[in-house]
Write a protein that holds these residues in place. Structure first.
Motif, PDB file in Angstrom:
ATOM      1  N   GLY A   4      -1.329 -14.892  -1.570  1.00  0.00           N
ATOM      2  CA  GLY A   4      -2.696 -14.298  -2.339  1.00  0.00           C
ATOM      3  C   GLY A   4      -2.512 -14.447  -3.837  1.00  0.00           C
ATOM      4  O   GLY A   4      -1.535 -14.801  -4.391  1.00  0.00           O
ATOM      5  N   THR A   5      -3.629 -13.874  -4.418  1.00  0.00           N
ATOM      6  CA  THR A   5      -3.589 -13.597  -5.881  1.00  0.00           C
ATOM      7  C   THR A   5      -4.169 -12.299  -6.019  1.00  0.00           C
ATOM      8  O   THR A   5      -3.804 -11.496  -5.063  1.00  0.00           O
ATOM      9  CB  THR A   5      -4.787 -14.518  -6.292  1.00  0.00           C
ATOM     10  OG1 THR A   5      -5.983 -14.494  -5.792  1.00  0.00           O
ATOM     11  CG2 THR A   5      -4.372 -16.190  -6.430  1.00  0.00           C
ATOM     12  N   ARG A  31      -8.820  -9.056  -5.706  1.00  0.00           N
ATOM     13  CA  ARG A  31      -7.872  -8.763  -4.223  1.00  0.00           C
ATOM     14  C   ARG A  31      -7.006  -7.483  -4.615  1.00  0.00           C
ATOM     15  O   ARG A  31      -6.184  -8.014  -5.786  1.00  0.00           O
ATOM     16  CB  ARG A  31      -7.413  -9.986  -3.758  1.00  0.00           C
ATOM     17  CG  ARG A  31      -6.535  -9.596  -2.651  1.00  0.00           C
ATOM     18  CD  ARG A  31      -5.632 -10.564  -2.343  1.00  0.00           C
ATOM     19  NE  ARG A  31      -6.305 -11.937  -1.996  1.00  0.00           N
ATOM     20  CZ  ARG A  31      -6.786 -12.322  -0.716  1.00  0.00           C
ATOM     21  NH1 ARG A  31      -6.683 -11.713   0.261  1.00  0.00           N
ATOM     22  NH2 ARG A  31      -7.455 -13.564  -0.870  1.00  0.00           N
ATOM     23  N   ILE A  32      -6.862  -6.535  -3.953  1.00  0.00           N
ATOM     24  CA  ILE A  32      -5.891  -5.782  -4.067  1.00  0.00           C
ATOM     25  C   ILE A  32      -5.229  -5.508  -2.847  1.00  0.00           C
ATOM     26  O   ILE A  32      -5.899  -5.222  -1.865  1.00  0.00           O
ATOM     27  CB  ILE A  32      -6.398  -4.134  -4.726  1.00  0.00           C
ATOM     28  CG1 ILE A  32      -7.107  -4.421  -5.885  1.00  0.00           C
ATOM     29  CG2 ILE A  32      -5.385  -3.126  -4.712  1.00  0.00           C
ATOM     30  CD1 ILE A  32      -7.828  -3.093  -6.561  1.00  0.00           C
ATOM     31  N   LEU A  70     -11.015   4.895   2.229  1.00  0.00           N
ATOM     32  CA  LEU A  70     -10.010   3.918   1.926  1.00  0.00           C
ATOM     33  C   LEU A  70     -11.161   2.490   2.033  1.00  0.00           C
ATOM     34  O   LEU A  70     -10.648   1.471   1.138  1.00  0.00           O
ATOM     35  CB  LEU A  70      -8.824   3.919   2.823  1.00  0.00           C
ATOM     36  CG  LEU A  70      -7.773   4.844   2.449  1.00  0.00           C
ATOM     37  CD1 LEU A  70      -6.605   4.901   3.578  1.00  0.00           C
ATOM     38  CD2 LEU A  70      -7.286   4.482   1.027  1.00  0.00           C
ATOM     39  N   ALA A  71     -11.408   2.571   3.065  1.00  0.00           N
ATOM     40  CA  ALA A  71     -12.548   1.434   3.284  1.00  0.00           C
ATOM     41  C   ALA A  71     -13.421   0.906   2.403  1.00  0.00           C
ATOM     42  O   ALA A  71     -13.626  -0.258   1.941  1.00  0.00           O
ATOM     43  CB  ALA A  71     -13.115   1.353   4.494  1.00  0.00           C
ATOM     44  N   GLU A  76      -6.555  -4.373   0.983  1.00  0.00           N
ATOM     45  CA  GLU A  76      -5.914  -4.953   2.040  1.00  0.00           C
ATOM     46  C   GLU A  76      -4.579  -4.112   2.292  1.00  0.00           C
ATOM     47  O   GLU A  76      -3.604  -4.178   1.421  1.00  0.00           O
ATOM     48  CB  GLU A  76      -5.269  -6.575   1.851  1.00  0.00           C
ATOM     49  CG  GLU A  76      -4.891  -6.902   3.176  1.00  0.00           C
ATOM     50  CD  GLU A  76      -4.531  -8.572   3.092  1.00  0.00           C
ATOM     51  OE1 GLU A  76      -4.045  -9.038   3.984  1.00  0.00           O
ATOM     52  OE2 GLU A  76      -4.540  -9.083   1.922  1.00  0.00           O
ATOM     53  N   LEU A  77      -4.577  -3.409   3.214  1.00  0.00           N
ATOM     54  CA  LEU A  77      -3.369  -2.346   3.575  1.00  0.00           C
ATOM     55  C   LEU A  77      -2.473  -3.263   4.575  1.00  0.00           C
ATOM     56  O   LEU A  77      -2.946  -3.239   5.736  1.00  0.00           O
ATOM     57  CB  LEU A  77      -3.987  -0.964   4.154  1.00  0.00           C
ATOM     58  CG  LEU A  77      -4.124  -0.277   3.069  1.00  0.00           C
ATOM     59  CD1 LEU A  77      -4.804   1.224   3.752  1.00  0.00           C
ATOM     60  CD2 LEU A  77      -3.136   0.560   2.273  1.00  0.00           C
ATOM     61  N   ILE A  78      -1.325  -3.175   4.124  1.00  0.00           N
ATOM     62  CA  ILE A  78      -0.351  -3.839   5.063  1.00  0.00           C
ATOM     63  C   ILE A  78       0.661  -2.765   5.202  1.00  0.00           C
ATOM     64  O   ILE A  78       1.442  -2.491   4.265  1.00  0.00           O
ATOM     65  CB  ILE A  78       0.437  -5.265   4.528  1.00  0.00           C
ATOM     66  CG1 ILE A  78      -1.000  -6.207   4.215  1.00  0.00           C
ATOM     67  CG2 ILE A  78       1.348  -5.534   5.452  1.00  0.00           C
ATOM     68  CD1 ILE A  78      -0.299  -7.564   3.525  1.00  0.00           C
TER      69      ILE A  78
END
Length: 398
Positions: A4-5, A31-32, A70-71, A76-78
């Motif tokens: 990703g970036t 993107r975070i 959070l939403a 993007e939580l992994i």
């Protein structure tokens, strides 16, 4: 795992989440991705040794933000996916099953508890760093009667206080002369020791730990240098924490008791660190420092976000931490050193409410409030001004 970036935050910690939130406040719309080693949504650690351990809170109350907020951050939580390695030159993080490459990488992996050498699978020995640690310790306290806490620092003192309030027989041991002597100095730590003793905690201080004793795979006690053995059916080891940097070996970053950063929390081109893992150049102090406290994690995250957003500013905070023990709140602004002189400047220790000022070479280095939050906050200005306000006459002899 996709490449990703944008920004990759390694660590779903208080510092990690605060970085993502600060980026959004700075207007960052890219993107975070937040990568967390634990399976839990980002949660707060200070309640673990108090509200969670005592059973006053359910685990979900520790969440830093509810899922709906959070939403709203569009992250993007992994989770449950620890970082395995970093290539600083390409800003690529290796994980199970692949890798993630980003324009910016923020390291917020925190610290891990130091431990004592123990026999394999020795039962009844605990540490406290994660939510799962706290829940396991709480369950262990349900059956324990004699508890020994190894380590007289902030965490050890808090655990001892909570376990005693739960009705357990508690002994606090460590090499220093009083609880939190390294963080509070002799004057206040002696009073904290009296508070612990007055509430039934046994203090076995001034002697290092030699090891643990056991029988049939169960811990039975803590052996001190000199031959004394403290009997226990549950032992908590709280002897400090080490920054989580093992996954960064060979990354190309400078590692020295943390990730070494400049004054802007930058470790390398496009790579930053925040929170307990970061060791940065504090221009105001003229030294490299690494602070393990909740307030610094949040403030440092904001500095990192500003740098990524193109408005860099140096991180020059005044250290601040607090602790709650036996209904007493202690708040410290600045850094207490063993060579500083301590003087009561507000209130009266005999009344259980007072402020102490610490000075070294004529400069104010710290202000401490014991159940006097407002007055300590006012006195904090002395750290900024670099001068001490006059002390009331009635306080001069204390």
């Amino acid at each position: 795992m996709k490449r990703g970036t944008g920004v990759l935050v390694v660590g779903a910690s208080a510092a990690g989440l605060a970085t993502a939130e600060a980026l959004r406040r700075e207007g960052y719309r890219g993107r975070i991705t937040v990568l967390g080693a634990e399976p839990h949504l980002p949660y707060d650690r200070p309640p673990l040794s108090k509200q969670i351990l005592s059973g006053q809170w359910r685990a979900e109350r520790t969440l830093l933000r509810p899922p709906r907020l959070l939403a709203g951050l569009d992250l993007e939580l992994i989770l449950d996916t620890p970082a395995l390695a970093l290539d600083a030159a390409t800003r690529t993080v290796q994980v199970r099953g692949g890798s993630i490459t980003a324009d910016h990488v923020v390291i917020a992996t925190g610290a891990a508890p130091r431990t004592l050498p123990t026999p394999p699978a020795l039962r009844g020995v605990h540490v406290l760093r994660t939510l799962d640690d706290a829940l396991a310790l709480r369950a262990g306290l349900g059956d324990a009667q004699r508890v020994v806490v190894v380590g007289e620092g902030v965490l050890g003192s808090e655990i001892a206080a909570t376990a005693r309030e739960l009705g357990r027989d508690v002994t606090l041991c460590g090499p220093l002369s009083a609880p939190m002597a390294g963080q509070l100095g002799d004057l206040v730590s002696a009073r904290l020791g009296a508070l612990h003793r007055g509430n039934g905690v046994r203090l076995e201080l001034g002697a290092p730990v030699d090891g643990l004793t056991d029988r049939n795979g169960e811990v039975t006690g803590v052996a001190l240098v000199g031959g004394v053995v403290l009997p226990a059916d549950l032992v908590v080891v709280a002897i400090g924490a080490a920054p989580v940097t093992g996954w960064l070996d060979g990354s190309g970053l400078s590692l020295r008791d943390g990730v070494v950063c400049d004054a802007y929390c930058r470790a390398a081109e496009g790579i930053y660190a925040a929170g307990d893992v970061a060791r940065w150049r504090h221009q105001g102090l003229g030294a490299e420092v690494r602070w393990e406290n909740r307030t610094n994690a949040t403030e440092q995250a904001a500095v990192v976000a500003a740098a990524i957003a193109g408005t860099p500013r140096p991180h020059e905070p005044i250290s601040y931490f607090w602790t709650d023990q036996f209904g007493t709140k202690i708040q410290v602004h600045g850094t207490v050193t063993r060579d500083a002189t301590a003087q009561v400047v507000d209130g009266d220790p005999d009344d259980g409410r007072f402020v102490v000022r610490y000075e070294r070479d004529g400069a104010v280095t710290a202000v401490l409030g014991w159940n006097m939050a407002k007055q300590a906050r006012i006195r904090r200005q002395e750290l900024i001004d670099g001068r001490a306000d006059p002390v009331p006459q009635e306080s001069r002899s204390r």
